[in-house]
Design a protein around this motif. Structure first.
Motif, mmCIF file in Angstrom:
data_model
loop_
_atom_site.group_PDB
_atom_site.id
_atom_site.type_symbol
_atom_site.label_atom_id
_atom_site.label_comp_id
_atom_site.label_asym_id
_atom_site.label_seq_id
_atom_site.Cartn_x
_atom_site.Cartn_y
_atom_site.Cartn_z
ATOM 1 N N ASN A 291 -9.397 -12.985 8.164
ATOM 2 C CA ASN A 291 -8.469 -12.648 7.269
ATOM 3 C C ASN A 291 -8.961 -12.652 5.871
ATOM 4 O OD1 ASN A 291 -8.554 -15.575 7.093
ATOM 5 N ND2 ASN A 291 -6.344 -15.248 6.456
ATOM 6 N N ILE B 187 -10.785 -9.499 4.160
ATOM 7 C CA ILE B 187 -10.053 -8.313 4.176
ATOM 8 C C ILE B 187 -9.789 -7.779 2.547
ATOM 9 C CG2 ILE B 187 -7.733 -7.176 4.446
ATOM 10 C CD1 ILE B 187 -7.486 -8.964 6.729
ATOM 11 N N GLU C 199 -12.356 1.170 2.863
ATOM 12 C CA GLU C 199 -10.949 0.899 3.535
ATOM 13 C C GLU C 199 -10.943 0.624 4.894
ATOM 14 O OE1 GLU C 199 -8.007 0.071 2.221
ATOM 15 O OE2 GLU C 199 -8.924 0.170 -0.126
ATOM 16 N N SER D 3 -11.766 -2.625 5.944
ATOM 17 C CA SER D 3 -10.729 -3.477 5.660
ATOM 18 C C SER D 3 -10.084 -3.284 6.922
ATOM 19 C CB SER D 3 -9.858 -3.216 4.447
ATOM 20 O OG SER D 3 -9.050 -4.060 4.306
ATOM 21 N N HIS D 4 -9.436 -2.244 7.542
ATOM 22 C CA HIS D 4 -8.682 -2.020 8.424
ATOM 23 C C HIS D 4 -9.260 -2.865 9.575
ATOM 24 C CE1 HIS D 4 -6.290 0.508 5.920
ATOM 25 N NE2 HIS D 4 -7.065 1.435 6.280
ATOM 26 N N THR E 217 -8.768 -6.382 9.605
ATOM 27 C CA THR E 217 -7.288 -6.670 9.963
ATOM 28 C C THR E 217 -7.178 -6.766 11.306
ATOM 29 O OG1 THR E 217 -6.441 -5.881 7.819
ATOM 30 C CG2 THR E 217 -4.926 -5.975 9.438
ATOM 31 N N LEU F 79 -1.678 -10.629 7.542
ATOM 32 C CA LEU F 79 -1.038 -9.281 6.896
ATOM 33 C C LEU F 79 -0.955 -9.713 5.516
ATOM 34 C CD1 LEU F 79 1.377 -8.073 9.620
ATOM 35 C CD2 LEU F 79 -0.919 -7.289 9.204
ATOM 36 N N ARG G 70 -3.983 -8.375 3.731
ATOM 37 C CA ARG G 70 -3.856 -6.955 3.810
ATOM 38 C C ARG G 70 -2.934 -6.412 2.639
ATOM 39 N NH1 ARG G 70 -0.517 -3.010 6.193
ATOM 40 N NH2 ARG G 70 -1.741 -0.923 6.521
ATOM 41 N N ASN G 71 -1.698 -6.967 2.569
ATOM 42 C CA ASN G 71 -0.913 -6.586 1.552
ATOM 43 C C ASN G 71 -1.469 -6.467 0.085
ATOM 44 O OD1 ASN G 71 0.821 -5.718 3.598
ATOM 45 N ND2 ASN G 71 2.685 -6.480 2.584
ATOM 46 N N ARG H 195 -4.412 -6.529 -0.744
ATOM 47 C CA ARG H 195 -5.250 -5.545 -0.933
ATOM 48 C C ARG H 195 -4.932 -4.179 -1.376
ATOM 49 N NH1 ARG H 195 -11.103 -4.246 0.322
ATOM 50 N NH2 ARG H 195 -11.274 -1.906 0.504
ATOM 51 N N VAL I 48 -4.694 0.648 11.619
ATOM 52 C CA VAL I 48 -5.321 -0.770 12.096
ATOM 53 C C VAL I 48 -5.465 -0.509 13.575
ATOM 54 C CG1 VAL I 48 -4.722 -3.230 12.290
ATOM 55 C CG2 VAL I 48 -3.965 -2.061 10.287
#
Length: 490
Positions: A65, A68, A74, A77-78, A81, A134, A137-138, A140, A203
């Motif tokens: 994590n 990420i 991008e 990054s997905h 995740t 998550l 992720r948020n 980012r 994702v």
């Protein structure tokens, strides 16, 4: 999204802080109700389950994590995740298998009374581990408002359900234990509710699955030090396990309340600063810019924010806990006094953990965590041999504080902060807290004699409020306003 991108560090901190403040206001507001519905021994079982979930969740993603935030692409990054979420799900399934195969062994080892409590631990690991993925992720995506809303949704819904159950007469420890998984479930749902379809497409789409092996290899350095997160969480949760081993569930419950109340500043402000700090420093390093001055500003801001309020809390803690939570919880206030030094240093240095990740110093992060764990374990055992739980916690607090102070000094140096600059920035908050603390404690005997038949706290509280106002007014005029003005340079 463009508006979010225009926000600076301070703006993102304030956004995250708003959600944390609401969530922790719910937590603090509900706690006096919960302490009157559930006895200390129920809080002891809750603390053990909470600690198990926290420790397991910290390694469930194998640290995939953390990166990420780092890829420029991008799609990578997905893929990270997706990889982290799959690892969390697999780890939680493994934990459930162990619970089902060895229930009595685990109950005896952990001191858990209810079999249902054990079964809630893997479920809590699944939800909590998913949140750890998550949330990054948020960050980012700079979805700070959604993250703030998720904090509030989890706290409000879970505590409302548990209080309703307690008022209905369901006061078994497992009811209180269920509060953690419920909180994390509602938080998890809120994190993805706003763009659930795009989340699934980005994702879990076929192109993302194809990228997973490549990103797993590219960031293979992070899992090598997943033991760092395990050791870090054990540092935080170790006293719960040790108190259960050496003493009884009542001591665990009393300690748990003290720690939960001490953690509120961390959850309200420290986590918001730490998460935004991670996003900002990663962005600055990607652009090749130095971060030393920014690190020093954050450290100074944290010192100002926590130092003198901690002095005032020390003065009133036992009486405050007895009044707010009920007479049987006054001993928790004494534990607060003991633990204040280590928690103060923890709050001030929260950002140094993410800074080590940003600088790629995973090995050093692990060694510091391992050192703190060893020192804490030895100190607690030495204190326990001397007598009661309070003595053991005094030894633990002293040992952990020394390690944390050393980490702050070393990590800020790695970020480019000169020792002289570090000393200059810390002297003013320390000096102001010392002077105002001397004024307050020096005035207490006089206020006691003036109070006569009245409770002396009626005179002490206004003085404490006046000194706090003077402290923050002084630093706002001399330092905080300038720090906020520097946001454009950050």
């Amino acid at each position: 999204m463009s508006a979010a991108k225009d926000k600076g560090f301070v703006g993102s901190v304030l956004t995250l802080m708003s959600g944390n403040i609401l969530a922790q206001a719910v937590t603090v507001g509900c706690t006096p109700i919960l302490t009157r519905l559930f006895p200390p021994e129920a809080y002891g079982e809750f603390a053990l389950a909470f600690s198990c979930i926290t420790v397991l969740a910290s390694i469930s993603h194998l640290r995939y994590n953390s990166p990420i935030m780092l890829p420029k692409d991008e799609e990578d990054s997905h893929a990270l995740t997706l990889l982290a979420l799959c690892l969390v799900a697999g780890f939680s399934a493994l934990a459930l298998a162990v619970v089902l195969l060895l229930p009595e062994t685990l109950r005896g080892l952990l001191g858990v009374a209810s079999p249902t409590t054990l079964k809630l631990i893997p479920l809590g690991c699944l939800f909590s581990g998913g949140i750890l993925v998550l949330q990054i992720r948020n960050l980012r995506l700079k979805q700070f408002r959604r993250q703030a809303a998720a904090q509030f949704a989890g706290a409000a819904t879970s505590r409302t359900l548990v209080i309703l159950a307690g008022l209905s007469g369901l006061t078994a420890p497992v009811v209180l234990v269920a509060m953690k998984p419920l909180n994390d479930l509602f938080l998890l749902v809120t994190l993805v509710a706003g763009d659930f379809r795009s989340f699934l497409r980005q994702v879990f789409g076929a192109p993302t699955w194809k990228r997973v092996p490549a990103v797993a290899r590219a960031y293979a350095g992070f899992p090598k030090y997943c033991g760092t997160d395990l050791v870090l969480m054990l540092n935080m949760e170790l006293p719960t396990f040790l108190l259960a081993f050496y003493y009884d569930p009542v001591k665990v419950g009393l300690y748990n309340l003290a720690v939960r109340m001490l953690k509120q500043p961390s959850m309200v402000i420290g986590q918001a600063i730490g998460r935004s700090f991670f996003q900002h420093t990663a962005d600055q390093l990607n652009k090749g810019r130095p971060i030393g001055k920014f690190v020093l500003r954050v450290l100074e801001f944290n010192l100002i924010l926590y130092l003198f309020p901690a002095v005032i809390l020390w003065a009133f803690a036992p009486e405050l806990f007895g009044l707010v939570f009920g007479g049987e919880w006054q001993e928790s206030g004494s534990y607060v006094r003991i633990l204040l030094p280590v928690f103060l240093l923890t709050f001030i240095s929260l950002f140094t953990g993410t800074l080590l990740d940003t600088l790629g110093l995973q090995r050093e992060r692990f060694l510091f965590s391992l050192l703190q764990l060893a020192v804490s374990l030895a100190a607690f055992a030495l204190g326990a041999a001397q007598g009661d739980a309070a003595t053991a916690l005094i030894f633990l607090s002293a040992g952990s504080s020394l390690v944390l102070a050393a980490r702050i000094f070393w990590v800020t140096g790695k970020a480019g902060v000169a020792p002289g600059d570090l000393l200059r920035r810390t002297l003013a908050p320390l000096g102001a807290a010392a002077v105002l603390g001397a004024v307050f404690f020096g005035a207490r005997p006089l206020l006691g004699s003036l109070a006569g038949n009245l409770d002396r706290h009626w005179l002490e509280l206004p003085l404490a409020g006046l000194l706090l106002a003077a402290y923050f007014a002084f630093f706002y005029l001399t330092r905080i306003r300038r720090l906020l003005a520097e946001r454009g340079q950050a």
